[in-house]
Design a protein around this motif. Structure first.
Motif, PDB file in Angstrom:
ATOM      1  N   MET A  81       4.742  11.319  -6.973  1.00  0.00           N
ATOM      2  CA  MET A  81       4.783  11.542  -8.410  1.00  0.00           C
ATOM      3  C   MET A  81       4.041  12.831  -8.750  1.00  0.00           C
ATOM      4  N   PHE A  82       2.836  12.991  -8.186  1.00  0.00           N
ATOM      5  CA  PHE A  82       2.060  14.193  -8.500  1.00  0.00           C
ATOM      6  C   PHE A  82       2.730  15.445  -7.948  1.00  0.00           C
ATOM      7  N   VAL A  83       3.186  15.376  -6.696  1.00  0.00           N
ATOM      8  CA  VAL A  83       3.864  16.542  -6.124  1.00  0.00           C
ATOM      9  C   VAL A  83       5.112  16.854  -6.942  1.00  0.00           C
ATOM     10  N   GLY A  84       5.835  15.789  -7.368  1.00  0.00           N
ATOM     11  CA  GLY A  84       7.061  15.976  -8.142  1.00  0.00           C
ATOM     12  C   GLY A  84       6.781  16.632  -9.491  1.00  0.00           C
TER      13      GLY A  84
ATOM     14  N   ILE B  79       0.832  -1.209   0.000  1.00  0.00           N
ATOM     15  CA  ILE B  79       0.000   0.000   0.000  1.00  0.00           C
ATOM     16  C   ILE B  79       0.864   1.256   0.000  1.00  0.00           C
ATOM     17  N   HIS B  80       1.900   1.249   0.843  1.00  0.00           N
ATOM     18  CA  HIS B  80       2.721   2.458   0.962  1.00  0.00           C
ATOM     19  C   HIS B  80       3.515   2.727  -0.308  1.00  0.00           C
ATOM     20  N   MET B  81       4.084   1.646  -0.845  1.00  0.00           N
ATOM     21  CA  MET B  81       4.928   1.812  -2.025  1.00  0.00           C
ATOM     22  C   MET B  81       4.128   2.477  -3.143  1.00  0.00           C
ATOM     23  N   PHE B  82       2.896   1.991  -3.387  1.00  0.00           N
ATOM     24  CA  PHE B  82       2.098   2.555  -4.480  1.00  0.00           C
ATOM     25  C   PHE B  82       1.456   3.874  -4.073  1.00  0.00           C
ATOM     26  N   GLY B  83       0.878   3.907  -2.875  1.00  0.00           N
ATOM     27  CA  GLY B  83       0.167   5.118  -2.449  1.00  0.00           C
ATOM     28  C   GLY B  83       1.101   6.309  -2.364  1.00  0.00           C
ATOM     29  N   ILE B  84       2.178   6.163  -1.596  1.00  0.00           N
ATOM     30  CA  ILE B  84       3.103   7.283  -1.407  1.00  0.00           C
ATOM     31  C   ILE B  84       3.836   7.572  -2.699  1.00  0.00           C
ATOM     32  N   GLY B  85       4.146   6.495  -3.469  1.00  0.00           N
ATOM     33  CA  GLY B  85       4.789   6.695  -4.765  1.00  0.00           C
ATOM     34  C   GLY B  85       3.965   7.621  -5.641  1.00  0.00           C
ATOM     35  N   PHE B  86       2.642   7.396  -5.658  1.00  0.00           N
ATOM     36  CA  PHE B  86       1.770   8.238  -6.480  1.00  0.00           C
ATOM     37  C   PHE B  86       1.721   9.662  -5.955  1.00  0.00           C
ATOM     38  N   ILE B  87       1.626   9.801  -4.641  1.00  0.00           N
ATOM     39  CA  ILE B  87       1.592  11.158  -4.064  1.00  0.00           C
ATOM     40  C   ILE B  87       2.841  11.915  -4.486  1.00  0.00           C
TER      41      ILE B  87
END
Ligand code: HEC
Length: 243
Positions: free
Chosen positions: A99-102, A89-97
């Motif tokens: 990505m968008f912030v980046g 969950i963290h890898m995908f969830g935080i990864g996406f967050i």
């Protein structure tokens, strides 16, 4: 859990020696025979069952050995399956967050490309370090420090990207054109130009001078300590040892 409660919320419910006896029994493996033979049952009956009985809703019933036994199990932290679920969950969830912030942050104009690469990439490194450290902590508790450190790293990267993006979107002119960074740049330029006798320039020179002298002073003190004070201390010790 039993030991934790006996040293915590349940501390006042039994005198120290009885609490100690229960904890000792727990640590020795919480054996059912020892429960009776070592008088643990008597203590529990006398001190705990008035509250922990079958009529008390929400509390474990300590008339039942199995229920006492349940609380003697060692807390082994997160299970492997909950770690796997959490990692996923963290890898995908935080990864996406990130990505968008980046992506949003990559449009910023006040940060150099080099800094942008670091700021966008860093959270992923910390994210991986964070999740790897959960697994490592499961086997070597010392890695709990890495969990804290990696989490802080993610937080700092996030704050940097978020604050920069928001400031540029909402407050570009007041902050970057007329604001503190602009004045700071001006001030830095001024104090770097020799011959400028403004107050900040003099102050800066004074601080630099003080720094230099402090360096010499520290070195002198260290040297005196090694050549004078340390031998003195050694002498005192030697004298006392001879006595
Ligand atoms: C005055 C009533 C009372 C007495 C006596 C008492 N307890 Fe409790 N105990 C509670 C209450 C209320 C809770 C739940 C609230 C809490 O956790 O603080 C609790 C919670 C617990 C828990 C945690 C249960 C859970 O599922 O979270 C344990 C273990 C426990 N007690 C052990 C003991 C032991 C061992 C004794 C005897 C030395 C004892 N208690 C005596 C009232 C009592």
């Amino acid at each position: 859990m039993l030991e934790q409660q006996l040293n915590g919320a349940m501390k006042a419910n039994a005198p120290d020696d009885e609490r100690f006896k229960i904890i000792q029994w727990d640590r020795d493996g919480a054996d059912q025979d020892a429960y009776k033979d070592d008088g643990i049952e008597k203590i529990i009956q006398q001190r705990c069952v008035m509250c922990h009985n079958k009529d008390a809703s929400g509390l474990p019933n300590f008339n039942d050995f199995e229920q006492v036994k349940k609380y003697t199990a060692q807390d082994e932290g997160a299970t492997l399956s909950s770690l796997t679920r959490g990692s996923h969950i963290h890898m995908f969830g935080i990864g996406f967050i990130f990505m968008f912030v980046g992506i949003i942050f990559s449009f910023s104009e006040t940060t150099s490309v080099k800094f942008k690469c670091i700021a966008v990439g860093m959270p992923y490194a910390f994210l991986i370090a964070d999740i790897v450290s959960w697994w490592l902590t499961k086997f070597v508790p010392l890695f709990a420090w890495l969990v804290i450190f990696a989490g802080m790293g993610m937080g700092v990267s996030f704050i940097f990207m978020w604050v920069t993006s928001i400031l540029e979107m909402w407050l570009y002119k007041p902050v970057y054109i007329d604001g503190i960074p602009y004045h700071y740049e001006q001030w830095k330029k001024r104090i770097n130009e020799d011959g400028d006798a403004s107050a900040s320039n003099t102050l800066f020179k004074l601080i630099r001078l003080a720094g230099k002298n402090l360096n010499v002073l520290t070195r002198t003190i260290m040297e005196k300590f090694q050549t004078v004070v340390l031998p003195l201390i050694q002498q005192v010790f030697k004298k006392n040892l001879k006595k």
